[in-house]
Scaffold this motif. Sequence first.
Motif, mmCIF file in Angstrom:
data_model
loop_
_atom_site.group_PDB
_atom_site.id
_atom_site.type_symbol
_atom_site.label_atom_id
_atom_site.label_comp_id
_atom_site.label_asym_id
_atom_site.label_seq_id
_atom_site.Cartn_x
_atom_site.Cartn_y
_atom_site.Cartn_z
ATOM 1 N N ALA A 240 -0.233 9.273 -0.284
ATOM 2 C CA ALA A 240 0.580 8.059 -0.418
ATOM 3 C C ALA A 240 1.628 7.975 0.689
ATOM 4 C CB ALA A 240 1.250 8.034 -1.785
ATOM 5 N N MET A 241 2.270 9.089 1.012
ATOM 6 C CA MET A 241 3.278 9.101 2.065
ATOM 7 C C MET A 241 2.644 8.847 3.436
ATOM 8 S SD MET A 241 5.713 12.261 0.810
ATOM 9 C CE MET A 241 6.883 11.975 2.136
ATOM 10 N N ASN A 242 1.458 9.413 3.653
ATOM 11 C CA ASN A 242 0.781 9.194 4.928
ATOM 12 C C ASN A 242 0.438 7.722 5.133
ATOM 13 O OD1 ASN A 242 0.694 11.794 6.095
ATOM 14 N ND2 ASN A 242 -0.991 12.400 4.749
ATOM 15 N N TYR A 243 -0.061 7.088 4.087
ATOM 16 C CA TYR A 243 -0.417 5.678 4.206
ATOM 17 C C TYR A 243 0.826 4.791 4.310
ATOM 18 C CZ TYR A 243 -5.364 6.561 3.411
ATOM 19 O OH TYR A 243 -6.665 6.985 3.550
ATOM 20 N N THR A 244 1.921 5.231 3.712
ATOM 21 C CA THR A 244 3.182 4.486 3.853
ATOM 22 C C THR A 244 3.675 4.539 5.293
ATOM 23 O OG1 THR A 244 3.794 4.951 1.560
ATOM 24 C CG2 THR A 244 5.567 4.303 3.067
ATOM 25 N N LEU A 245 3.618 5.730 5.887
ATOM 26 C CA LEU A 245 4.009 5.866 7.296
ATOM 27 C C LEU A 245 3.117 5.022 8.199
ATOM 28 C CD1 LEU A 245 4.683 9.726 7.478
ATOM 29 C CD2 LEU A 245 6.387 7.895 7.464
ATOM 30 N N LEU A 246 1.817 4.985 7.873
ATOM 31 C CA LEU A 246 0.897 4.176 8.663
ATOM 32 C C LEU A 246 1.220 2.690 8.540
ATOM 33 C CD1 LEU A 246 -1.665 4.075 10.419
ATOM 34 C CD2 LEU A 246 -2.991 3.906 8.292
ATOM 35 N N ALA A 247 1.566 2.245 7.334
ATOM 36 C CA ALA A 247 1.892 0.836 7.117
ATOM 37 C C ALA A 247 3.142 0.436 7.901
ATOM 38 C CB ALA A 247 2.089 0.573 5.627
ATOM 39 N N ILE A 248 4.143 1.308 7.931
ATOM 40 C CA ILE A 248 5.362 1.024 8.699
ATOM 41 C C ILE A 248 5.030 0.913 10.180
ATOM 42 C CG2 ILE A 248 7.622 1.914 9.360
ATOM 43 C CD1 ILE A 248 7.780 3.245 6.610
ATOM 44 N N MET A 249 4.156 1.797 10.658
ATOM 45 C CA MET A 249 3.759 1.754 12.064
ATOM 46 C C MET A 249 3.072 0.427 12.391
ATOM 47 S SD MET A 249 1.102 4.257 14.087
ATOM 48 C CE MET A 249 -0.334 3.474 13.315
ATOM 49 N N VAL A 250 2.202 -0.041 11.512
ATOM 50 C CA VAL A 250 1.507 -1.308 11.727
ATOM 51 C C VAL A 250 2.507 -2.466 11.775
ATOM 52 C CG1 VAL A 250 -0.121 -2.958 10.728
ATOM 53 C CG2 VAL A 250 -0.672 -0.509 10.761
ATOM 54 N N LEU A 251 3.493 -2.458 10.893
ATOM 55 C CA LEU A 251 4.511 -3.508 10.898
ATOM 56 C C LEU A 251 5.287 -3.521 12.207
ATOM 57 C CD1 LEU A 251 5.925 -3.306 7.252
ATOM 58 C CD2 LEU A 251 4.493 -5.110 8.235
ATOM 59 N N LEU A 252 5.607 -2.350 12.725
ATOM 60 C CA LEU A 252 6.329 -2.272 13.993
ATOM 61 C C LEU A 252 5.471 -2.780 15.158
ATOM 62 C CD1 LEU A 252 8.158 1.158 13.578
ATOM 63 C CD2 LEU A 252 9.169 -1.120 13.487
ATOM 64 N N LEU A 253 4.162 -2.569 15.068
ATOM 65 C CA LEU A 253 3.272 -3.095 16.097
ATOM 66 C C LEU A 253 3.203 -4.615 16.068
ATOM 67 C CD1 LEU A 253 0.321 -0.520 15.960
ATOM 68 C CD2 LEU A 253 1.780 -0.987 17.926
ATOM 69 N N PHE A 254 3.461 -5.205 14.903
ATOM 70 C CA PHE A 254 3.463 -6.664 14.779
ATOM 71 C C PHE A 254 4.779 -7.287 15.254
ATOM 72 C CE2 PHE A 254 -0.096 -6.411 11.624
ATOM 73 C CZ PHE A 254 -0.912 -7.350 12.234
#
Length: 566
Positions: A240-254
Amino acid sequence: MRGAAAVKAGSRPPWLGLGAAVWLQVGGGASATFALYSRALKLALGVDQRRLALFGVACDVGENLGLLPGVLCNRLHPALLLLVGAAACLLGYGTVWLAVSGAAQALPYWLIWFALCLGANGGAWLATAVLVTNMRNFPLSRGAVAGILKGYSGLSAAVYTEIYTGVLHDTPANHLLLLALGIPVLCLLTMYFVRPCEPSLVENTAEQVHFMFAQMASVVLGIYLVGATVLDHVVTLNAAMNYTLLAIMVLLLFAPLAIPLKMTIFPSNRRKGPLNSSECSPTTDNDNTEPFLPSSSGSNLGKLEEDDATDIDILLAEGEGAVKQKSRRPKRGEDFRFREAILKADFWLLFAIYFIGVGSGITVLNNLAQVGIAAGAVDTTISLSVFSFCNFFGRLGGGAISEYLVRSRTLPRTVLIICTQVVMIITYLLFALGRHATLYVSVALLGICYGVQFSVIISTSSELFGLKHFGKIYNFIALANPVGAFLFNSLAGYVYDLEVQKQHASTSSTDIACHGPNCFRLTFCVLSGMASLGTLLSIVLTVRIRPVYQMLYAGGSFSQPRSSAH
């Protein structure tokens, strides 16, 4: 493919194109992740370090073999270039995945070499499409555009490392499958937005604020990626934490897409004129691209002394009628054809500097896993993330600082290259020590210097030789990278294998690592000497082109409105 068709009112295509280009630059930088799967590839094929280093050279050759897309970018829509790049990634990385995963047995060495070259070449098609298109869409902010796009490309390795450790569970085969399938999907999703636009030829504060926002967003992303990588090594993260970190990274890319969103929600009341239009054409028409120099530069003639008459002839157009004469050779700052550019000493000085600075840097990157093991660092993901972030910082900072130097001090951008070459002399000597204590400092310094040279050479080549044939000219200069990588990687592999034979003379295993400073000491001493030569060449180039920048930027001649057409 010629013609023009306006997009619907209310959209902001140039900034949408820049936001899409960010994603394509991140995806297309996959060749920088060679260290993530190099060990698995070595075991799967049973090759020694010298032959493994040649696989790294294959990535460099493919990534920088951009002459064909450089030629076609003046004839084809950027979307077609992206489709070719997507196909190359699918076939190239897909073939390497077959070898590493074991899905195909006993694939020959030459086929894997060619597949790596093809997959990395897909990134060259992507980079050419987005870089040429966006630099033409924002001709007054070339340094900022080059810094932002190449900065995000520098973050590519860190983005992939975050996915590799957090989602793919450190599995090289899964990483290669992501490259083979993910990059083509990304191209299909973004190809509509990367298109040539009518550029704004009048500087305005809002545009500079937008570029500042894009730069800050990329800095935040870079800091976040380094923090996330370190966190993954300090504590054990659940799914869950790994996917949360990934989601934050995707938002920053946007984040860069917030610019066109803001412009749509809060449209400017300023009336658009013929010199400030953001409407786009779905096809390219580059035959009428204007030279970098304004057609009139009389305000600066009085500032030049009598003994600078030769430079005046080189730098200034002699009037509107003279510019149109086909028999007159272009002056530095105007649009050069490729065959005209290669006759200039400045062109070959840029080539040699790129050969030394970037060619040596990519050699260290390709051998980063082995360099780390030799210094006592078993896990190379932190080194790769540090290099990626500092590479990004160098690319972004190189674009921003060089823009300040040319506009405020009328200093050539190559002043930064002189500084980085000096730092690289010291950095390679630190690498030669082979100590774990200095490993990360050396990697960080090299990453910054490597990144600065990327963004500075892009902007410099466009200013000296124009934008009309920029794709072809820059991609030829970029060939210095794989040439340097081949020579320096061959040296590194040869020295490494000799040391392995000394340390493990009685062992027959194919998975033998070299330990200690002697594994790369000779290589880094040679690279330090080459950086000294690069420093001298950079000084010569800077002295030669100083009058060009005084002409382009002194007295605001660069800011004069001029017609332009794609």
